[in-house]
Design an enzyme around this catalytic site. Sequence first.
Site, short mmCIF file in Angstrom:
data_model
loop_
_atom_site.label_atom_id
_atom_site.label_comp_id
_atom_site.label_asym_id
_atom_site.label_seq_id
_atom_site.Cartn_x
_atom_site.Cartn_y
_atom_site.Cartn_z
N LYS A 1 0.83 -1.21 0.00
CA LYS A 1 0.00 0.00 0.00
C LYS A 1 0.87 1.25 0.00
O LYS A 1 1.84 1.34 0.76
CB LYS A 1 -0.92 -0.03 1.22
CG LYS A 1 -1.91 1.13 1.30
CD LYS A 1 -2.84 0.96 2.50
CE LYS A 1 -3.83 2.11 2.61
NZ LYS A 1 -4.79 1.91 3.73
N SER B 1 -9.27 2.51 2.32
CA SER B 1 -8.25 3.12 1.50
C SER B 1 -7.28 2.11 0.91
O SER B 1 -6.42 2.46 0.10
CB SER B 1 -7.46 4.13 2.35
OG SER B 1 -6.80 3.46 3.42
N SER C 1 -10.53 0.85 6.58
CA SER C 1 -9.77 0.87 5.33
C SER C 1 -9.26 -0.48 4.87
O SER C 1 -8.77 -0.61 3.76
CB SER C 1 -8.59 1.83 5.46
OG SER C 1 -9.03 3.14 5.67
#
Length: 424
Positions: free
Chosen positions: A69, A138, A162
Site C-alpha cells: 500500500k 483506502s 480501510s
Amino acid sequence: MKTIERKKVLPERSIQPVMASTQNGIDRMLKIIEAVEPQIGAFCAFDRARIHGFVPRPGLLSGVGVGVKDIIETKDFPTTYGSPIYDGFRPRADATCVSLLERAGAVNMGKTVTTEFAFFRPGKTRNPHDLNRTPGGSSSGSAAAVAAGMVGLGLASQTAASLTRPASYCGIAGLKPSFGSYSLAGVKGLAPSFDTLGVLAPNVAGLVAAHGVLGGGMAGHPVRPTRIGFCRTPWWNQGKADMHLALENAAELLGAETLVEPLALDGFVEGEGLHKLIMSYEAVQVLASEYDNHANLLSPQILALIRSGTAVSYDDYLAARIKARQLRREISEVFENYDVLLAPAAPGEAPLGLEVTGDPIFSRLWTLLRLPSVTLPGMVGENGLPIGIQLLGARNTDEKLLEYAAWAESLLPPRQIPKIVANY
C-alpha cells in the site's frame, strides 16, 4: 439469494500454510498483471524487470508476491501516500513491514493504490468483480490486486474501515490485528490512536503466514468456538437487505456446528461518534506540515477532515479518549462470555461508481475498541457480488481468532474468483 451449501468441516487440518510459490508463481502473477492491470489499475508503481530478476530468500513466504500500500515506504519504488504533494518521493529505506516480509522470502511486486493519506479521496482502482464499482478504500489497490491474483498478499492499513471494507467488497480475507501488533515504522499515519497495519490474502492460511512474519505468533489448527455472539450492531438498519440476509445465512451455517446467539451492544452506540472526533483531532496534528505548506494540493475531503478536527477542543478530545478506554474495558467483559463475535463488514455489495469508497460505519466501533478482526469472503448479495462477514476477538488474542476464522472459513461457501481473471 441462492441457497447456500456449507463446506465440510476439517477441524484437524493445520492452517500453518505452505506458501510455496516458485518462479512459476511469480511468472503467473506477472502474466495476470499484464492482462488485467490496465483495466483494474491496482498499482501506482510497478517494475516488471526488477521483479522478474528478483531472487527471493528461503522462508515462510518464499516467492510470494506482495502488493505494498502506497502509504508504506519503499526504497525500490516511489512512495506518494496517495497525494500529489509527494509525487516522485523516494524514501531511503523500506518500512519495517516490507523488510520483514522480504526477509521471509516475499517479493515486493510494487506499490498499490491508496486513497489520499488513507482517507476518502478515491484512487484509480476498480473492483475486479465489476469494473464499474469501487474496490473500497483506502486499501483499494492491495485488495483489488489480491482478488485478481496479481499478488498473493497485500499490505493494508486501517484507521476506520480501510482494510475491512475493501476485503468485503473484493471478496477476499483480511486481518486487522489488535492495535499495536505490527510495527508502523515507515508507515504514514492519520490518527495515532487507531492506525493499524494489516494484511489481505485469498484465504485464512495467507493471513496466518503474514501474521507469523509481522506479528511473530503462529496459529495452529482450526478451532470451533464454543459460543459466538451475532452482533448486528446499533447500525444494522444502515445496511442493505442483501447484507442482512448474507449475515443471517452465515450465522445459520456457523450455528449448525456451534452456539450462535444474538448479542446487542446498544451501550456502545456512541463509539462511532467518539471514533470520528478522535480521528479528526489527531489528523490535524499528523497533517500539519501538508496543510501549512501545501493546502492547495489537498483534496476537499482532507480539508473537511482538518476543519472538523480544528473545531474539536482539547478537553473534548481528552473526554473522548477517556470514554473510549471505558468502552474497551466493557468489551473485554463481553468476551468473558463469547469466544468470537460475528458482525457485518460493510453495508452491502460494493457501491456503483468510483467517486466514493463506501461507508465505514460497520468498522468504526471495532477500530475504536482496538480489537482484532478477520473479514471472510463467501457470501454474496443481490447482484452476485461479494459480501464479507467480520469476526472479532478479544484484544491480543489474534492467533486464537485466526484459528476460529479458519474453522468458519471451512463452513462458508468458497470465495468468488473475478470473471476477469477466470482464464488465468
